[in-house]
Structure formats: structure tokens, C-alpha cells
Design a protein around this motif. Structure first.
Motif, short mmCIF file in Angstrom:
data_model
loop_
_atom_site.label_atom_id
_atom_site.label_comp_id
_atom_site.label_asym_id
_atom_site.label_seq_id
_atom_site.Cartn_x
_atom_site.Cartn_y
_atom_site.Cartn_z
N ASP A 92 0.84 -1.20 0.00
CA ASP A 92 0.00 0.00 0.00
C ASP A 92 0.87 1.26 0.00
O ASP A 92 0.97 1.97 1.00
N ASP B 108 0.39 4.08 -1.20
CA ASP B 108 -0.34 5.33 -0.99
C ASP B 108 -0.35 5.77 0.47
O ASP B 108 -0.49 6.96 0.76
N LYS C 284 2.69 7.83 0.73
CA LYS C 284 2.77 8.94 -0.22
C LYS C 284 2.18 10.20 0.38
O LYS C 284 1.11 10.17 1.01
#
Length: 239
Positions: A72, A74, A77
Motif C-alpha cells: 500500500d 499510498d 505517499k
């Protein structure tokens, strides 16, 4: 005679100089880098120090953390979250990496997840007391450098697919009890990964894991919720 001695000296000097030249075809030997400091060395240099107002969080651990950013990305991020997990590492390796991969990055908070690879006996058999010694050393180093500490209760595991070990579930529970007691004693934040993932057999829920040890994406999503809560709590307590 004198001329011959001069030639001999030149020959020996040239030979010595030639012998000292590195062989360009020879690969650099990293056998002495037991803790894999080279893995994140360049990345740390490129990262640099935190920007003004940045509340950097470092995740220090082994495969659970390393695979997280793969499963994952993200989650990491656009957040000041720095993943410094290395698959297979035991607690003394994390301790060796602590200065380079935590202290030198100047985070506000470090999240320490350690102990499972020690218990599974990847590179030897150690006691829970020895695991705790390493966790305590990391926590004390963090406090000395004004880094807030989050200590993780390890994920439930009742079997390692790659090794036979008697009652890993009970060993994980015993380690978690020691971690929780120490965290309360020293006023460190506790991050409980065990409770939301455990099944009736004291292992990971089958719908949340890929192999009984490592979470799948759904498992990581649950970990993200409790992690965010622990980070907020830790930052609230920061001075």
C-alpha cells in the motif's frame, strides 16, 4: 653496481604500486555489513533533514514494515512517513541501524516493531529478555535524542511457514506483555497490532494475511487505522 641497485629499486617500487591498485572487476565485499546499513544509505542522503514544520515519522522494523510500502504505497505517499523495514532482520540488527536510519533522520517519532524474527530463530535462538534489551536500548537512544517512541505489540503468529517452532503464539504474547509493561513504565505510546488481527487460535485472521505472518492489503488497512491513532497520540504528547 649502483646502476643495478637503482633499477632494482624502481622495479620493486613499480611492482608494489601495481599491487596496490584496486581490481576494477572485483565486486565490493559487504560481508562486514551484517545489519545492511547500505540498504538505505543513499536513500537517507537524498532524503536530507526534515523541512521546517515537518513532523517526520520513521517506521523501523523487518518484513512487516518493508512489505507495507509495497502492498500500500499510498499510505506513505504525501505523508512524512519514512519506512525503514528490512526483511528478515532481528532486533540487534535494528539496534545497529538505529543511528543511521532513525537518529540521523531527525524524526519527531519512531515506531519500533521488533522480535518476531528473533523468536522464529532465523539466525539463532534468543530469549525474550534479550529481545527486550535491544528494544529498550533503541527506546533509550530515541529519548536521549528527543524522539518520541511508539512501541508495537507484535502481530499474532501461531506458525512460521519456513520453520517449525513450538508455541510461537505464546512467545509472541509473552513478548507483547513485556513490551506493554515497559512502555507503560517509561510512558511510551503503545501501538497494538495484535488485538485487531488475532483469531481464535492466537494467529492472524485468515482473511487478513497472506501466510499467517505477513498481512495482506486488508490487514495493512487495519494496521493503518491503529497506526494513525498512535501517531496522533504520540504527537499530542510531544513538547
Amino acid at each position: 653496481m649502483k646502476f643495478k641497485l637503482i633499477l632494482l629499486f624502481i622495479f620493486i617500487s613499480a611492482g608494489s604500486l601495481f599491487a596496490q591498485q584496486p581490481d576494477p572487476a572485483k565486486k565490493e565485499n559487504f560481508a562486514d555489513d551484517w545489519a545492511a546499513l547500505t540498504k538505505y544509505k543513499k536513500e537517507n542522503e537524498l532524503l536530507g533533514l526534515p523541512k521546517r514544520g515537518e513532523k517526520r515519522i520513521v517506521f523501523l522494523g523487518s518484513s512487516i514494515f518493508e512489505f507495507w510500502k509495497q502492498k500500500d504505497p499510498d499510505f506513505f505517499k504525501d505523508r512524512p512517513y519514512i519506512d525503514r523495514g528490512i526483511s528478515g532482520q532481528i532486533s540487534p540488527q535494528l539496534l545497529i541501524r538505529f543511528r543511521q536510519d532513525v537518529i540521523n533522520l531527525k524524526p519527531k517519532v519512531v515506531i519500533i516493531l521488533a522480535g518476531s524474527n528473533d523468536i522464529s530463530g532465523n539466525t539463532g535462538h534468543v530469549t525474550i529478555e534479550k529481545i527486550m534489551d535491544n528494544i529498550k536500548s533503541m527506546a533509550e537512544l530515541a529519548r536521549l535524542h528527543h524522539i518520541k517512541v511508539i512501541l508495537c505489540k507484535y502481530l499474532p503468529i501461531n506458525k512460521y511457514p519456513w520453520v517449525e517452532i513450538v508455541d510461537p503464539a505464546e512467545k509472541i504474547i509473552a513478548l507483547n506483555n513485556e513490551i506493554e509493561a515497559y512502555a507503560k513504565q517509561r510512558n511510551f505510546t503503545i501501538l497494538d497490532y495484535w488485538t485487531p488481527l488475532v483469531d481464535d487460535a492466537k494467529g492472524q485472521r485468515k482473511d487478513l494475511t497472506v501466510d499467517g505472518v505477513h498481512p495482506n492489503l486488508a490487514g495493512y488497512k487495519i494496521m493503518e487505522v491503529v497506526t494513525e491513532m498512535a501517531i496522533k497520540k504520540s504527537l499530542r504528547n510531544a513538547h
